[in-house]
Write an enzyme that holds these catalytic residues in place. Sequence first.
Site, PDB file in Angstrom:
ATOM      1  N   LYS A 137       6.388   3.191 -12.849  1.00 32.23           N
ATOM      2  CA  LYS A 137       6.726   3.659 -11.506  1.00 32.23           C
ATOM      3  C   LYS A 137       7.206   5.101 -11.614  1.00 32.23           C
ATOM      4  CE  LYS A 137       7.928  -0.840  -9.514  1.00 32.23           C
ATOM      5  NZ  LYS A 137       8.980  -1.666  -8.849  1.00 32.23           N
ATOM      6  N   LYS A 179       5.008  -6.733   8.955  1.00 29.43           N
ATOM      7  CA  LYS A 179       5.202  -8.169   8.763  1.00 29.43           C
ATOM      8  C   LYS A 179       6.519  -8.664   9.353  1.00 29.43           C
ATOM      9  CE  LYS A 179       4.697  -8.654   4.264  1.00 29.43           C
ATOM     10  NZ  LYS A 179       4.488  -7.309   3.693  1.00 29.43           N
ATOM     11  N   SER A 230      -4.021  -6.502   1.380  1.00 22.42           N
ATOM     12  CA  SER A 230      -3.025  -6.198   0.359  1.00 22.42           C
ATOM     13  C   SER A 230      -3.393  -4.874  -0.306  1.00 22.42           C
ATOM     14  CB  SER A 230      -2.983  -7.305  -0.683  1.00 22.42           C
ATOM     15  OG  SER A 230      -2.247  -6.887  -1.814  1.00 22.42           O
ATOM     16  N   ASN A 231      -2.379  -4.041  -0.579  1.00 24.57           N
ATOM     17  CA  ASN A 231      -2.620  -2.768  -1.257  1.00 24.57           C
ATOM     18  C   ASN A 231      -2.735  -2.925  -2.765  1.00 24.57           C
ATOM     19  OD1 ASN A 231      -2.614  -0.931   0.948  1.00 24.57           O
ATOM     20  ND2 ASN A 231      -0.408  -1.168   1.109  1.00 24.57           N
ATOM     21  N   ASP A 272      14.709  -9.182  -8.303  1.00 27.50           N
ATOM     22  CA  ASP A 272      13.453  -9.250  -9.047  1.00 27.50           C
ATOM     23  C   ASP A 272      13.663  -8.605 -10.421  1.00 27.50           C
ATOM     24  OD1 ASP A 272      13.468  -6.529  -8.347  1.00 27.50           O
ATOM     25  OD2 ASP A 272      11.315  -6.463  -7.983  1.00 27.50           O
ATOM     26  N   SER A 322       7.980  -4.830 -13.110  1.00 25.54           N
ATOM     27  CA  SER A 322       8.559  -5.311 -11.860  1.00 25.54           C
ATOM     28  C   SER A 322       8.697  -6.837 -11.886  1.00 25.54           C
ATOM     29  CB  SER A 322       7.728  -4.823 -10.678  1.00 25.54           C
ATOM     30  OG  SER A 322       8.367  -5.103  -9.456  1.00 25.54           O
ATOM     31  N   HIS A 323       8.042  -7.540 -10.953  1.00 23.41           N
ATOM     32  CA  HIS A 323       8.157  -8.999 -10.867  1.00 23.41           C
ATOM     33  C   HIS A 323       6.972  -9.714 -11.508  1.00 23.41           C
ATOM     34  CE1 HIS A 323       5.835  -7.707  -7.335  1.00 23.41           C
ATOM     35  NE2 HIS A 323       5.191  -8.844  -7.482  1.00 23.41           N
ATOM     36  N   HIS A 381       6.673   0.030  -0.606  1.00 22.69           N
ATOM     37  CA  HIS A 381       7.941   0.732  -0.842  1.00 22.69           C
ATOM     38  C   HIS A 381       7.764   2.242  -0.907  1.00 22.69           C
ATOM     39  CE1 HIS A 381       7.441   1.561  -5.230  1.00 22.69           C
ATOM     40  NE2 HIS A 381       6.698   0.475  -5.209  1.00 22.69           N
ATOM     41  N   TYR A 437       0.909   1.754  -5.470  1.00 22.99           N
ATOM     42  CA  TYR A 437       2.302   2.201  -5.620  1.00 22.99           C
ATOM     43  C   TYR A 437       2.687   2.540  -7.057  1.00 22.99           C
ATOM     44  CZ  TYR A 437       2.219  -0.558  -1.326  1.00 22.99           C
ATOM     45  OH  TYR A 437       1.878  -1.101  -0.120  1.00 22.99           O
ATOM     46  N   ARG A 483      -0.037  -0.704 -13.286  1.00 22.91           N
ATOM     47  CA  ARG A 483       0.454  -1.962 -13.834  1.00 22.91           C
ATOM     48  C   ARG A 483      -0.695  -2.781 -14.395  1.00 22.91           C
ATOM     49  NH1 ARG A 483       4.243  -5.228  -9.801  1.00 22.91           N
ATOM     50  NH2 ARG A 483       4.640  -3.079  -9.157  1.00 22.91           N
ATOM     51  N   ASP A 498      14.743  -3.723  -7.855  1.00 19.02           N
ATOM     52  CA  ASP A 498      14.585  -2.918  -6.642  1.00 19.02           C
ATOM     53  C   ASP A 498      14.352  -3.797  -5.411  1.00 19.02           C
ATOM     54  OD1 ASP A 498      11.960  -3.667  -7.111  1.00 19.02           O
ATOM     55  OD2 ASP A 498      11.171  -1.632  -7.287  1.00 19.02           O
ATOM     56  N   ARG A 499      14.338  -5.142  -5.589  1.00 23.46           N
ATOM     57  CA  ARG A 499      14.207  -6.064  -4.456  1.00 23.46           C
ATOM     58  C   ARG A 499      15.249  -7.172  -4.589  1.00 23.46           C
ATOM     59  NH1 ARG A 499       9.862  -9.098  -4.007  1.00 23.46           N
ATOM     60  NH2 ARG A 499       9.102  -8.862  -6.124  1.00 23.46           N
ATOM     61  N   GLU A 511      11.949  -4.079   4.066  1.00 29.52           N
ATOM     62  CA  GLU A 511      10.708  -4.834   4.109  1.00 29.52           C
ATOM     63  C   GLU A 511      10.979  -6.326   3.932  1.00 29.52           C
ATOM     64  OE1 GLU A 511       7.123  -2.313   2.431  1.00 29.52           O
ATOM     65  OE2 GLU A 511       8.511  -2.810   0.833  1.00 29.52           O
ATOM     66  N   MET A 512      10.019  -7.145   4.348  1.00 27.24           N
ATOM     67  CA  MET A 512      10.087  -8.582   4.127  1.00 27.24           C
ATOM     68  C   MET A 512      10.236  -8.912   2.644  1.00 27.24           C
ATOM     69  SD  MET A 512       9.963 -10.459   6.879  1.00 27.24           S
ATOM     70  CE  MET A 512       9.500 -12.025   6.140  1.00 27.24           C
ATOM     71  N   GLY A 549      12.029  -7.646   0.447  1.00 22.49           N
ATOM     72  CA  GLY A 549      13.356  -7.448  -0.109  1.00 22.49           C
ATOM     73  C   GLY A 549      13.645  -6.042  -0.594  1.00 22.49           C
ATOM     74  N   HIS A 550      12.695  -5.114  -0.428  1.00 29.69           N
ATOM     75  CA  HIS A 550      13.013  -3.696  -0.643  1.00 29.69           C
ATOM     76  C   HIS A 550      13.898  -3.236   0.511  1.00 29.69           C
ATOM     77  CE1 HIS A 550      10.259  -2.609  -3.943  1.00 29.69           C
ATOM     78  NE2 HIS A 550       9.358  -3.400  -3.384  1.00 29.69           N
ATOM     79  N   ASP A 578      12.990  -5.786 -11.993  1.00 26.78           N
ATOM     80  CA  ASP A 578      13.524  -4.431 -12.190  1.00 26.78           C
ATOM     81  C   ASP A 578      14.578  -4.065 -11.154  1.00 26.78           C
ATOM     82  OD1 ASP A 578      11.629  -4.214 -10.118  1.00 26.78           O
ATOM     83  OD2 ASP A 578      11.082  -2.167 -10.666  1.00 26.78           O
TER      84      ASP A 578
END
Length: 447
Positions: free
Chosen positions: A112, A280, A424-425, A237, A102-103, A303, A11, A14, A241-242, A320-321, A323-324, A239
């Site tokens: 991003k 999920k 996991s991606n 989080d 991000s987190h 996301h 995505y 990082r 976004d969640r 999404e689970m 929080g997005h 940044d």
Amino acid sequence: MTLLPHIFREYDIRGIVDVEIDVVFATMLGKAIGTTLLRGGGKRIVMGRDCRLSGLALSQALCEGLLATGCDVIDIGMVSTPVQYWAIHHLKTDAGVCVTGSHNPPNYNGFKMTVLGRSFFGDDIQQLYALMQQQSFEQGCGASSKKEVTAAYIAELSDNLAPGSRGLKVVVDAGNGMGGLTALPLYRNLGFEVVDMYCEPDGTFPNHHADPTVAENLAELQKEVVAQKADVGIAFDGDADRLGVIDRQGEIIWGDQLMIVLSRALLREVPGAVILSEVKSSRTLYDDIKERGGQAVMWRTGHSIMKQKMQEIDAALAGEMSGHVFYKHRFYGFDDAVYAGGRLLEILSHDESAASISEQLSDVPTTFSTPELRVECAEDKKVPLMRALMKNFEQDAPQHGFRIIGIDGARLEWEDGWGLVRCSNTTPLLITRYEATSESRLEKIRA
């Protein structure tokens, strides 16, 4: 600096600052993004950064690389990722990039990207990696400028949201990330009483990890909501976004539960709307959407993947689970935790019964579920292992009476529950989750 393929993730890009990412890397990345944008017919790009200590130097280097290709850069300074997404529309640019970790912990940073109106992920990022290896960049001399956009963002969202007559007290925990800069003025503009926690941006994140998907990071917010006798707590989080949500009883409202509340309100405004979630999420979410006349769609986690699918199927809402939350209804379709929190406050403020979030969910059938569980698995082994698992599941399905949803890993569905395993991606992990109508059935499915 050696280019490390693992930092070019599904995505975003990082990595650890001065180990995997530095200013030389950022300049080269700027040239690769600028080259990609120019060859796609664009030229203007908006750039922002979060509050990490490395952000200013990396964004300046990124800008240098973009300008060297001939792109024009508008620097909007220290902002949340959603403000940067919004600025693409507000300033009518061809692309946007946010320098953000991000987190991740403070020693990480990343990038991003949005290019020519769509999320930039997967193969797009691998093509950037290839371009940086080849160093076959466009050359030019772009123009740079600076612009402050946060006040205009807050003004637009203040006009967008329409709170009801019920007064609310909300505790906001920004985790020393970017969310407090916009959430506090926005929610106060809307007439809500706001108690702030850790809303001063601090790139060292001194109080707790800014990741609301992990229960321990929400512990202080849970206590503060109860102590303040607040109606709701909202955490962001790094940044912004969640989001994570706490009920007035101090209970965590997980992402799929939040989506039930948001979906119900949306379907009252837009009967029959298409609503998207991920593999999920609880079956109760999909059932609830269908029972209220909506079109429930399950899709792959991620996301960027969700945003692309939203465009394809014209979904009004997605979540999404993690929080997005993505609102296309009355908004732009990108993940903005501050705006999603505002929509939740709008919904609660119109509830004349003064019900808590948990009370609003009291008619959802009781199920027993695990959180997202993570199993370590080497990067080079997780895909072959997933293929082997899928082969076994296909052979076992007739005997064990389940059907397989294979859009993202394997979600095995029985009448009374389901289990998921997927790769996991972004990390060397397998992700699993389970849900059933009883604890004993949950354990059997998990076994």
